[in-house]
Design a protein around this motif. Sequence first.
Motif, PDB file in Angstrom:
ATOM      1  N   GLN A  32     -31.826  70.856 -11.278  1.00 25.91           N
ATOM      2  CA  GLN A  32     -30.792  70.251 -10.439  1.00 25.91           C
ATOM      3  C   GLN A  32     -29.538  71.122 -10.382  1.00 25.91           C
ATOM      4  O   GLN A  32     -28.866  71.338 -11.395  1.00 25.91           O
ATOM      5  CB  GLN A  32     -30.406  68.863 -10.999  1.00 25.91           C
ATOM      6  N   SER A  54     -18.984  59.857  -5.934  1.00 29.05           N
ATOM      7  CA  SER A  54     -19.637  59.776  -7.226  1.00 29.05           C
ATOM      8  C   SER A  54     -20.859  60.695  -7.287  1.00 29.05           C
ATOM      9  O   SER A  54     -21.669  60.703  -6.363  1.00 29.05           O
ATOM     10  CB  SER A  54     -20.056  58.319  -7.426  1.00 29.05           C
ATOM     11  N   GLY A  55     -20.946  61.466  -8.356  1.00 26.03           N
ATOM     12  CA  GLY A  55     -22.132  62.301  -8.559  1.00 26.03           C
ATOM     13  C   GLY A  55     -22.041  63.697  -7.961  1.00 26.03           C
ATOM     14  O   GLY A  55     -22.961  64.495  -8.115  1.00 26.03           O
ATOM     15  N   GLY A  57     -20.168  66.140  -8.842  1.00 26.05           N
ATOM     16  CA  GLY A  57     -19.980  67.194  -9.842  1.00 26.05           C
ATOM     17  C   GLY A  57     -18.545  67.372 -10.317  1.00 26.05           C
ATOM     18  O   GLY A  57     -18.220  68.384 -10.937  1.00 26.05           O
ATOM     19  N   LYS A  58     -17.692  66.381 -10.103  1.00 24.99           N
ATOM     20  CA  LYS A  58     -16.273  66.528 -10.462  1.00 24.99           C
ATOM     21  C   LYS A  58     -16.084  66.654 -11.974  1.00 24.99           C
ATOM     22  O   LYS A  58     -15.330  67.509 -12.444  1.00 24.99           O
ATOM     23  CB  LYS A  58     -15.459  65.332  -9.925  1.00 24.99           C
ATOM     24  N   THR A  59     -16.757  65.775 -12.726  1.00 26.60           N
ATOM     25  CA  THR A  59     -16.599  65.831 -14.186  1.00 26.60           C
ATOM     26  C   THR A  59     -17.182  67.135 -14.729  1.00 26.60           C
ATOM     27  O   THR A  59     -16.600  67.762 -15.631  1.00 26.60           O
ATOM     28  CB  THR A  59     -17.256  64.596 -14.849  1.00 26.60           C
ATOM     29  N   VAL A  60     -18.307  67.556 -14.161  1.00 25.55           N
ATOM     30  CA  VAL A  60     -18.913  68.827 -14.594  1.00 25.55           C
ATOM     31  C   VAL A  60     -17.930  69.969 -14.336  1.00 25.55           C
ATOM     32  O   VAL A  60     -17.760  70.859 -15.180  1.00 25.55           O
ATOM     33  CB  VAL A  60     -20.266  69.055 -13.868  1.00 25.55           C
ATOM     34  N   GLN A 103     -12.481  60.255 -18.699  1.00 25.69           N
ATOM     35  CA  GLN A 103     -12.832  59.163 -17.791  1.00 25.69           C
ATOM     36  C   GLN A 103     -12.776  57.807 -18.521  1.00 25.69           C
ATOM     37  O   GLN A 103     -12.304  56.834 -17.978  1.00 25.69           O
ATOM     38  CB  GLN A 103     -14.240  59.436 -17.224  1.00 25.69           C
TER      39      GLN A 103
HETATM   40  N1  LIG Z   1     -25.082  67.416 -19.339  1.00 30.02           N
HETATM   41  C1  LIG Z   1     -25.770  67.151 -18.230  1.00 30.02           C
HETATM   42  N2  LIG Z   1     -27.093  67.369 -18.179  1.00 30.02           N
HETATM   43  C2  LIG Z   1     -27.794  67.136 -17.057  1.00 30.02           C
HETATM   44  N3  LIG Z   1     -27.263  66.665 -15.903  1.00 30.02           N
HETATM   45  C3  LIG Z   1     -25.946  66.418 -15.897  1.00 30.02           C
HETATM   46  C4  LIG Z   1     -25.125  66.652 -17.054  1.00 30.02           C
HETATM   47  N4  LIG Z   1     -23.850  66.338 -16.737  1.00 30.02           N
HETATM   48  C5  LIG Z   1     -23.878  65.921 -15.460  1.00 30.02           C
HETATM   49  N5  LIG Z   1     -25.123  65.973 -14.944  1.00 30.02           N
HETATM   50  C6  LIG Z   1     -25.507  65.613 -13.565  1.00 30.02           C
HETATM   51  O1  LIG Z   1     -24.629  66.306 -12.694  1.00 30.02           O
HETATM   52  C7  LIG Z   1     -24.328  65.498 -11.551  1.00 30.02           C
HETATM   53  C8  LIG Z   1     -22.819  65.430 -11.374  1.00 30.02           C
HETATM   54  O2  LIG Z   1     -22.286  64.669 -12.454  1.00 30.02           O
HETATM   55  P1  LIG Z   1     -20.724  64.409 -12.634  1.00 30.02           P
HETATM   56  O3  LIG Z   1     -20.574  63.575 -13.847  1.00 30.02           O
HETATM   57  O4  LIG Z   1     -19.996  65.690 -12.606  1.00 30.02           O
HETATM   58  O5  LIG Z   1     -20.391  63.588 -11.328  1.00 30.02           O
HETATM   59  P2  LIG Z   1     -18.963  63.022 -10.860  1.00 30.02           P
HETATM   60  O6  LIG Z   1     -18.645  63.647  -9.548  1.00 30.02           O
HETATM   61  O7  LIG Z   1     -17.984  63.186 -11.963  1.00 30.02           O
HETATM   62  O8  LIG Z   1     -19.321  61.480 -10.621  1.00 30.02           O
HETATM   63  P3  LIG Z   1     -18.416  60.158 -10.914  1.00 30.02           P
HETATM   64  O9  LIG Z   1     -17.403  60.121  -9.808  1.00 30.02           O
HETATM   65  O10 LIG Z   1     -19.400  59.034 -10.802  1.00 30.02           O
HETATM   66  O11 LIG Z   1     -17.799  60.301 -12.284  1.00 30.02           O
HETATM   67  C9  LIG Z   1     -25.018  64.155 -11.770  1.00 30.02           C
HETATM   68  O12 LIG Z   1     -26.212  64.136 -11.021  1.00 30.02           O
HETATM   69  C10 LIG Z   1     -25.298  64.147 -13.250  1.00 30.02           C
HETATM   70  O13 LIG Z   1     -26.442  63.396 -13.530  1.00 30.02           O
END
Ligand SMILES: Nc1ncnc2c1ncn2[C@@H]1O[C@H](COP(=O)(O)OP(=O)(O)OP(=O)(O)O)[C@@H](O)[C@H]1O
Length: 293
Positions: A32, A54-55, A57-60, A103
Amino acid sequence: MTATAESPAAAAPPFGIPLLEVDRLSVQFGRQQVLRDISISVSLGETLVILGESGCGKTVLLKNMIGLVRPTRGEVRFEGTSLASMRGRELARLRTRYGFVFQQAALFDSLTIFDNIAFPLREHTRISREEIREIVHSLLAEVGLPESVGLKKPAELSGGMRKRAGLARALALDPQLILYDEPTTGLDPIMSDVVNELILKVSERPGVSSVVVTHDMNTARKVADRIIMLYPLPRLAADESQIVFSGTPAELDQSRDSRVQQFVEGNAGTRLMELQDARTSVPGSGNEETNDT
Ligand SMILES: Nc1ncnc2c1ncn2[C@@H]1O[C@H](COP(=O)(O)OP(=O)(O)OP(=O)(O)O)[C@@H](O)[C@H]1O
Ligand SMILES: [Mg+2]
């Protein structure tokens, strides 16, 4: 320096020197891919807001900025030095210059609020007990919490109080760069605005830069010098940029891009149909009855 009453953010901002640079960053977990070819720079004193559903990738992205997740390609530089080139001690020292507001507030459940806020001071400085007490009390005052809250455990606090305690802890080491992950999620509109005001006030400290990840358009409008919007990769063509918008809050409101407009207006468009299509295209999930909540 950042926006003040005399020098509004929209007028020539005094930014320019990059504090943090994200350079052609891609992140993949197994098969992914979450982030693709992201380049962002955060200037001294600037407040950058990152929007996106949501999802996407912001937290990543935030975790890459602090070196908690390593990029698959590309790099992150703090004051010109790549985080990947830093050894454990250097990275630990660098993290003392960051404040991270997680968060879920991420306080230690077994410690009192006082000890939670004092934790980074005890861990990374040699200042006296008396000084720690003074700093913790002034941080509690800064985020609008009474001293008596210091005696409580996180579970005894409301969501808004926990968020503010998390912010107080993030400020303990007087950071230069503060990263906020969804600082207002789960709060009522009034408490959300209290948190927005705090983010704004902290961003006015000389030399402080902030990165605020949020879905909340009120937060974005109130605190941002500049906004970028990320889009989920699965819904982009291979040659499209994942950053679908970059500009000021006023420019965001004028954007003609339907993806940006839908997000700003909170309009689902065809998203429900797309989500349903994605479900039924998963083998085995065809017409089965499910009980998702
Ligand atoms: N450590 C990890 N291992 C595998 N997949 C991950 C990991 N961290 C995040 N992901 C995947 O990366 C994608 C983005 O996740 P992320 O948490 O960055 O989303 P987000 O934009 O912060 O969402 P939200 O607004 O719901 O917090 C998701 O599909 C998540 O499942
Ligand atoms: Mg997130």
